[in-house]
Design a protein around this motif. Structure first.
Motif, mmCIF file in Angstrom:
data_model
loop_
_atom_site.group_PDB
_atom_site.id
_atom_site.type_symbol
_atom_site.label_atom_id
_atom_site.label_comp_id
_atom_site.label_asym_id
_atom_site.label_seq_id
_atom_site.Cartn_x
_atom_site.Cartn_y
_atom_site.Cartn_z
ATOM 1 N N ASN A 24 0.814 -1.217 0.000
ATOM 2 C CA ASN A 24 0.000 0.000 0.000
ATOM 3 C C ASN A 24 0.848 1.267 0.000
ATOM 4 O OD1 ASN A 24 0.714 -0.735 2.717
ATOM 5 N ND2 ASN A 24 -0.623 0.902 3.437
ATOM 6 N N THR A 25 2.164 1.119 0.164
ATOM 7 C CA THR A 25 3.020 2.297 0.212
ATOM 8 C C THR A 25 4.447 1.910 -0.163
ATOM 9 O OG1 THR A 25 3.702 4.187 1.598
ATOM 10 C CG2 THR A 25 3.665 2.033 2.645
ATOM 11 N N GLY A 26 5.275 2.903 -0.456
ATOM 12 C CA GLY A 26 6.708 2.696 -0.628
ATOM 13 C C GLY A 26 7.109 1.703 -1.696
ATOM 14 N N LEU A 27 8.086 0.870 -1.354
ATOM 15 C CA LEU A 27 8.646 -0.083 -2.308
ATOM 16 C C LEU A 27 7.596 -1.065 -2.810
ATOM 17 C CD1 LEU A 27 11.918 -0.940 -0.349
ATOM 18 C CD2 LEU A 27 11.735 0.598 -2.323
ATOM 19 N N GLY A 28 6.754 -1.550 -1.898
ATOM 20 C CA GLY A 28 5.725 -2.507 -2.295
ATOM 21 C C GLY A 28 4.731 -1.916 -3.258
ATOM 22 N N TYR A 29 4.356 -0.668 -3.001
ATOM 23 C CA TYR A 29 3.421 0.018 -3.903
ATOM 24 C C TYR A 29 4.023 0.131 -5.304
ATOM 25 C CZ TYR A 29 0.689 3.772 -6.027
ATOM 26 O OH TYR A 29 -0.070 4.521 -6.894
ATOM 27 N N GLU A 30 5.261 0.567 -5.373
ATOM 28 C CA GLU A 30 5.905 0.748 -6.682
ATOM 29 C C GLU A 30 6.098 -0.586 -7.396
ATOM 30 O OE1 GLU A 30 6.280 3.534 -8.069
ATOM 31 O OE2 GLU A 30 6.016 4.920 -6.404
ATOM 32 N N THR A 31 6.404 -1.622 -6.645
ATOM 33 C CA THR A 31 6.547 -2.958 -7.232
ATOM 34 C C THR A 31 5.222 -3.432 -7.812
ATOM 35 O OG1 THR A 31 8.319 -3.515 -5.661
ATOM 36 C CG2 THR A 31 7.182 -5.349 -6.753
ATOM 37 N N SER A 41 -2.105 -9.776 -12.846
ATOM 38 C CA SER A 41 -3.175 -9.643 -11.856
ATOM 39 C C SER A 41 -2.477 -9.554 -10.503
ATOM 40 C CB SER A 41 -4.097 -10.863 -11.896
ATOM 41 O OG SER A 41 -4.773 -10.935 -13.134
ATOM 42 N N VAL A 42 -2.566 -8.391 -9.877
ATOM 43 C CA VAL A 42 -1.765 -8.110 -8.688
ATOM 44 C C VAL A 42 -2.639 -8.073 -7.445
ATOM 45 C CG1 VAL A 42 -0.206 -6.469 -7.577
ATOM 46 C CG2 VAL A 42 -0.101 -6.810 -10.064
ATOM 47 N N VAL A 43 -2.170 -8.742 -6.404
ATOM 48 C CA VAL A 43 -2.848 -8.735 -5.106
ATOM 49 C C VAL A 43 -2.002 -7.927 -4.131
ATOM 50 C CG1 VAL A 43 -3.754 -10.115 -3.211
ATOM 51 C CG2 VAL A 43 -3.819 -11.014 -5.553
ATOM 52 N N LEU A 44 -2.583 -6.879 -3.580
ATOM 53 C CA LEU A 44 -1.920 -6.093 -2.549
ATOM 54 C C LEU A 44 -2.225 -6.753 -1.208
ATOM 55 C CD1 LEU A 44 -2.888 -2.456 -3.669
ATOM 56 C CD2 LEU A 44 -1.182 -4.010 -4.651
ATOM 57 N N ALA A 45 -1.257 -7.449 -0.635
ATOM 58 C CA ALA A 45 -1.448 -8.144 0.640
ATOM 59 C C ALA A 45 -0.990 -7.210 1.752
ATOM 60 C CB ALA A 45 -0.662 -9.446 0.654
ATOM 61 N N VAL A 46 -1.952 -6.629 2.458
ATOM 62 C CA VAL A 46 -1.651 -5.534 3.379
ATOM 63 C C VAL A 46 -2.391 -5.694 4.704
ATOM 64 C CG1 VAL A 46 -1.204 -3.921 1.498
ATOM 65 C CG2 VAL A 46 -3.515 -4.125 2.416
ATOM 66 N N ARG A 47 -1.839 -5.086 5.735
ATOM 67 C CA ARG A 47 -2.493 -5.135 7.043
ATOM 68 C C ARG A 47 -3.680 -4.186 7.103
ATOM 69 N NH1 ARG A 47 1.021 -4.249 12.416
ATOM 70 N NH2 ARG A 47 1.349 -2.222 11.431
ATOM 71 N N ASN A 48 -3.504 -2.992 6.541
ATOM 72 C CA ASN A 48 -4.572 -1.991 6.549
ATOM 73 C C ASN A 48 -5.317 -2.064 5.217
ATOM 74 O OD1 ASN A 48 -6.060 0.502 6.285
ATOM 75 N ND2 ASN A 48 -4.820 1.343 7.950
ATOM 76 N N VAL A 49 -6.480 -2.702 5.233
ATOM 77 C CA VAL A 49 -7.231 -2.942 4.004
ATOM 78 C C VAL A 49 -7.692 -1.645 3.363
ATOM 79 C CG1 VAL A 49 -9.326 -3.982 3.052
ATOM 80 C CG2 VAL A 49 -7.932 -5.257 4.678
ATOM 81 N N GLU A 50 -8.103 -0.680 4.160
ATOM 82 C CA GLU A 50 -8.576 0.582 3.596
ATOM 83 C C GLU A 50 -7.448 1.303 2.858
ATOM 84 O OE1 GLU A 50 -10.666 3.519 2.113
ATOM 85 O OE2 GLU A 50 -11.505 1.712 3.059
ATOM 86 N N LYS A 51 -6.263 1.339 3.450
ATOM 87 C CA LYS A 51 -5.123 1.948 2.759
ATOM 88 C C LYS A 51 -4.770 1.144 1.510
ATOM 89 C CE LYS A 51 -2.939 4.352 6.626
ATOM 90 N NZ LYS A 51 -1.703 4.497 7.449
ATOM 91 N N GLY A 52 -4.948 -0.160 1.580
ATOM 92 C CA GLY A 52 -4.709 -0.997 0.410
ATOM 93 C C GLY A 52 -5.660 -0.654 -0.719
ATOM 94 N N ARG A 53 -6.936 -0.435 -0.375
ATOM 95 C CA ARG A 53 -7.919 -0.059 -1.393
ATOM 96 C C ARG A 53 -7.596 1.296 -1.999
ATOM 97 N NH1 ARG A 53 -12.810 -2.042 2.456
ATOM 98 N NH2 ARG A 53 -12.867 -4.234 1.807
ATOM 99 N N THR A 64 -6.260 -6.138 -6.809
ATOM 100 C CA THR A 64 -7.177 -6.429 -5.715
ATOM 101 C C THR A 64 -6.418 -6.373 -4.394
ATOM 102 O OG1 THR A 64 -6.809 -8.812 -5.972
ATOM 103 C CG2 THR A 64 -8.699 -7.853 -7.132
ATOM 104 N N VAL A 65 -7.174 -6.436 -3.304
ATOM 105 C CA VAL A 65 -6.588 -6.280 -1.977
ATOM 106 C C VAL A 65 -6.878 -7.528 -1.141
ATOM 107 C CG1 VAL A 65 -6.589 -4.896 0.140
ATOM 108 C CG2 VAL A 65 -6.836 -3.774 -2.095
#
Length: 305
Positions: A24-31, A41-53, A64-65
């Protein structure tokens, strides 16, 4: 191979599924953003779902999140089960999420926060998803380490959780050294299958939120250094190259190609001598399986206790 490898070198990723932790941020976001732009098809696996969305909404493509809390083995198990239900195959697992220089604290399972999140959380996640990757030719597990694996770094088997004393810099170094040892032992186990490879990468010094826990004496110089070297987008390039370069091989480690690997376009680099100690890699693997309760569907050689 080009010395100026950029996102323009990423091959077409259509038809591939990529799971990126901490996206949802930083290196992971850019990747994640770069992979989605190339058709994955990319899945953002994040602790904060709202920030992921919110992050997903800023990306182009099939994004998707997935809720994922790497500080809880129960949560990792639940997230893995949901991902296994959603996908018959996973082509890329990018173990990117992490914490750095945190004050002394533990995960929900009682592990030291940096070792528990950076290493044990990703160890468990990888083990629980690996059977979705083994049948997929060209699938890759890329784990993000750090130049910090060289700083006061060792695997303290006599006090892995830093219960007797705590040094946040040394604890971070242990977790990042563990990331590399995990990668090298995983690749050794994967080699016989010939389908999935394990690589590692590090971002150099990049401007990200990781510096928020840096000790006060280091915070200002590190923040200044990050802002004067390279962006998170540049810092993500070694991970992206490890994940997508057709010439990349299992067991390789990518980092910035500039002086001292602080910044620059990604190239093949070498980790510390300690990271290549096979007996320690094998012992760490055995201990990690015991701590997480996760056993991988790939066999290893005899493990030294």
């Amino acid at each position: 191979m080009s010395e100026k490898w950029t996102t323009a070198n990423i091959p077409d990723q259509r038809g591939r599924v990529a799971v990126v932790t901490g996206a949802n941020t930083g290196l992971g976001y850019e990747t994640a953003k770069a992979l989605a732009e190339r058709g994955a098809s990319v899945v953002l696996a994040v602790r904060n779902v709202e920030k992921g969305r919110q992050a997903a909404a800023r990306m182009t493509g099939d994004v998707t999140v997935q809720a994922l809390d790497l500080t809880s083995l129960d949560a990792i198990g639940a997230a893995s089960a949901e991902l296994r239900d959603r996908f018959d195959r996973i082509d890329l697992l990018i173990n990117n999420a992490g914490v750095m220089y945190t004050p002394k604290q533990t995960t929900r399972d009682g592990f030291e926060m940096q070792f528990g999140t950076n290493h044990l959380g990703h160890f468990a996640l990888t083990g629980l998803l690996l059977d979705r990757m083994l049948p997929v030719p060209g699938s890759r597990v890329v784990t993000v380490s750090s130049a910090g694996h060289r700083i006061r770094a060792a695997i303290h088997f006599d006090d892995l959780q830093w219960e007797r004393s705590y040094n946040r810099v040394a604890a971070y170094g242990q977790s990042k050294l563990a990331n590399l040892m995990f990668t090298y032992e995983l690749q050794r186990r994967l080699a016989a299958h010939g389908t999935t490879a394990a690589m590692a990468a590090h971002p150099g010094v990049s401007s990200t939120e990781l510096v928020r826990y840096t000790p006060a004496a280091l915070r200002l110089p590190l923040t200044w250094l990050a802002r004067t070297t390279q962006t998170a987008a540049m810092g993500a390039l070694p991970t992206l190259r490890a994940a997508t370069d057709p010439a990349a091989l299992g067991g390789q480690y990518y980092g910035p190609g500039g002086r001292l690997e602080v910044k620059g376009h990604p190239r093949l680099v070498t980790s510390s001598p300690a990271s290549y100690e096979v007996a320690v890699q094998q012992r760490l693997w055995s201990v990690s399986e015991a701590l997480t309760g996760v056993t991988f569907p790939v066999a290893g050689s005899a493990v030294m206790k």
